[in-house]
Design a protein around this motif. Structure first.
Motif, PDB file in Angstrom:
ATOM      1  N   SER A 165     -13.766  -9.283  -5.459  1.00  7.67           N
ATOM      2  CA  SER A 165     -13.923  -8.142  -4.554  1.00  7.67           C
ATOM      3  C   SER A 165     -15.274  -7.490  -4.798  1.00  7.67           C
ATOM      4  N   LYS A 166     -15.755  -6.771  -3.801  1.00  4.23           N
ATOM      5  CA  LYS A 166     -16.993  -6.021  -3.971  1.00  4.23           C
ATOM      6  C   LYS A 166     -16.726  -4.782  -4.824  1.00  4.23           C
ATOM      7  N   ASP A 167     -17.783  -4.243  -5.413  1.00  6.42           N
ATOM      8  CA  ASP A 167     -17.616  -3.106  -6.320  1.00  6.42           C
ATOM      9  C   ASP A 167     -17.157  -1.834  -5.623  1.00  6.42           C
ATOM     10  N   VAL A 168     -17.217  -1.778  -4.293  1.00  3.82           N
ATOM     11  CA  VAL A 168     -16.706  -0.587  -3.594  1.00  3.82           C
ATOM     12  C   VAL A 168     -15.188  -0.559  -3.589  1.00  3.82           C
ATOM     13  N   VAL A 169     -14.568  -1.691  -3.922  1.00  5.63           N
ATOM     14  CA  VAL A 169     -13.108  -1.750  -4.015  1.00  5.63           C
ATOM     15  C   VAL A 169     -12.690  -1.196  -5.365  1.00  5.63           C
ATOM     16  N   HIS A 170     -11.751  -0.248  -5.364  1.00  6.31           N
ATOM     17  CA  HIS A 170     -11.291   0.401  -6.595  1.00  6.31           C
ATOM     18  C   HIS A 170      -9.847   0.061  -6.949  1.00  6.31           C
ATOM     19  N   GLY A 171      -9.112  -0.544  -6.044  1.00  8.75           N
ATOM     20  CA  GLY A 171      -7.725  -0.868  -6.332  1.00  8.75           C
ATOM     21  C   GLY A 171      -7.177  -1.897  -5.364  1.00  8.75           C
ATOM     22  N   MET A 172      -6.090  -2.567  -5.768  1.00  6.27           N
ATOM     23  CA  MET A 172      -5.449  -3.539  -4.886  1.00  6.27           C
ATOM     24  C   MET A 172      -3.951  -3.550  -5.155  1.00  6.27           C
ATOM     25  N   THR A 173      -3.193  -3.921  -4.118  1.00  2.97           N
ATOM     26  CA  THR A 173      -1.740  -3.929  -4.189  1.00  2.97           C
ATOM     27  C   THR A 173      -1.198  -5.109  -3.401  1.00  2.97           C
ATOM     28  N   ALA A 174      -0.179  -5.766  -3.912  1.00  2.00           N
ATOM     29  CA  ALA A 174       0.537  -6.806  -3.170  1.00  2.00           C
ATOM     30  C   ALA A 174       1.766  -6.167  -2.529  1.00  2.00           C
ATOM     31  N   VAL A 175       2.027  -6.528  -1.293  1.00  3.37           N
ATOM     32  CA  VAL A 175       3.149  -5.945  -0.553  1.00  3.37           C
ATOM     33  C   VAL A 175       4.110  -7.069  -0.176  1.00  3.37           C
ATOM     34  N   THR A 176       5.377  -6.905  -0.500  1.00 10.05           N
ATOM     35  CA  THR A 176       6.384  -7.926  -0.202  1.00 10.05           C
ATOM     36  C   THR A 176       6.922  -7.747   1.222  1.00 10.05           C
ATOM     37  N   LYS A 177       7.705  -8.713   1.641  1.00  7.71           N
ATOM     38  CA  LYS A 177       8.274  -8.697   2.990  1.00  7.71           C
ATOM     39  C   LYS A 177       9.127  -7.462   3.227  1.00  7.71           C
ATOM     40  N   ASP A 178       9.847  -7.039   2.218  1.00 13.23           N
ATOM     41  CA  ASP A 178      10.716  -5.872   2.378  1.00 13.23           C
ATOM     42  C   ASP A 178       9.993  -4.543   2.111  1.00 13.23           C
ATOM     43  N   GLY A 179       8.658  -4.593   2.012  1.00 11.61           N
ATOM     44  CA  GLY A 179       7.870  -3.373   1.859  1.00 11.61           C
ATOM     45  C   GLY A 179       7.626  -2.913   0.443  1.00 11.61           C
ATOM     46  N   ARG A 180       8.091  -3.664  -0.542  1.00  9.52           N
ATOM     47  CA  ARG A 180       7.872  -3.266  -1.932  1.00  9.52           C
ATOM     48  C   ARG A 180       6.400  -3.463  -2.291  1.00  9.52           C
ATOM     49  N   LYS A 181       5.827  -2.508  -3.006  1.00 15.67           N
ATOM     50  CA  LYS A 181       4.420  -2.563  -3.396  1.00 15.67           C
ATOM     51  C   LYS A 181       4.290  -2.897  -4.875  1.00 15.67           C
ATOM     52  N   LEU A 182       3.492  -3.914  -5.154  1.00 13.07           N
ATOM     53  CA  LEU A 182       3.280  -4.363  -6.531  1.00 13.07           C
ATOM     54  C   LEU A 182       1.816  -4.130  -6.893  1.00 13.07           C
ATOM     55  N   PRO A 183       1.519  -3.131  -7.748  1.00 17.17           N
ATOM     56  CA  PRO A 183       0.116  -2.846  -8.095  1.00 17.17           C
ATOM     57  C   PRO A 183      -0.509  -3.982  -8.899  1.00 17.17           C
ATOM     58  N   GLY A 184      -1.746  -4.311  -8.562  1.00 15.58           N
ATOM     59  CA  GLY A 184      -2.483  -5.347  -9.283  1.00 15.58           C
ATOM     60  C   GLY A 184      -3.475  -4.745 -10.258  1.00 15.58           C
TER      61      GLY A 184
END
Length: 225
Positions: A165-184
């Motif tokens: 990712s570029k340095d302007v990106v500060h965070g990322m998250t994976a989102v499951t089909k049922d809407g659950r968010k998994l922080p990376g």
């Protein structure tokens, strides 16, 4: 023998035969004795004070051992401990690092360690990762102007998506089909204005997209899976 008789006796031995006021002499003798008793009392009191001072000076008190003064230990100043990048011990790490030396720092991005390198013969940037399943590197084209992040691959067995990712990106998250968010996990400034990221998800989770956010939490890019 009373005071008058004592005085008369002393007067006969030490004084010439003169006319003496006996009553006045008796009073003077009593005053002298009072001064002597006061002097003795003062000397005794001074000795007592000196003894107390000596005992206080030499005797042990809190902070002393064996009658020798021991300075109190200074209070320890808490210092923030620096978090160093852990030394990778995964299989193949040393060989891969030698073949593809890091252009910047080696980042700890659980459950992996990752770094950027150059491909042999300058064919472009390379993303290297080392983890529980071994170590590998793969090249990738530079990110486009309107591209903030890119998935580089998926590791089987540990269920991890990873990429750059570029340095302007500060965070990322994976989102499951049922809407659950998994922080990376993401580390910026790894090299050449790029960061690296990885997200681990539970076995069997149906991850449908990756969301990348900026410094204020704003969404910069969504990558469908």
């Amino acid at each position: 023998m009373d005071g008058k008789q004592v005085f008369d006796s002393l007067a006969r031995e030490e004084q010439p035969p003169t006319a003496v006021d006996v009553n006045h002499a008796i009073a003077a003798g009593r005053a002298m004795r009072r001064r002597r008793r006061a002097a003795v009392a003062a000397i005794t009191a001074a000795g007592t004070v000196a003894a107390v001072v000596a005992a206080w000076t030499v005797g042990p008190w809190p902070g002393q051992r064996d009658a020798v003064a021991v300075p109190a230990a200074p209070a320890a100043t808490a210092k923030p401990s620096a978090t160093a990048t852990p030394r990778p011990t995964y299989k193949g790490f040393a060989e891969l690092k030698k073949k593809y030396p890091p252009k910047g720092k080696i980042a700890s991005v659980p459950p992996l360690v990752m770094w950027l390198s150059d491909a042999p013969r300058k064919k472009g940037p390379v993303l290297c990762e080392s983890g529980p399943n071994g170590s590998s590197c793969s090249g990738f084209p530079p990110l486009a102007a309107d591209e903030f992040a890119r998935r580089q691959g998926r590791l089987r067995g540990v269920d991890v998506w990873l990429g750059v990712s570029k340095d302007v990106v500060h965070g990322m998250t994976a989102v499951t089909k049922d809407g659950r968010k998994l922080p990376g996990n993401l580390t910026r400034g790894v090299g050449a204005g790029l960061g690296v990221w990885a997200v681990e998800y539970p076995s069997g989770a149906d991850v449908r997209k990756l969301v990348f956010t900026g410094a204020k939490g704003e969404v910069l890019q969504r990558i469908p899976l």
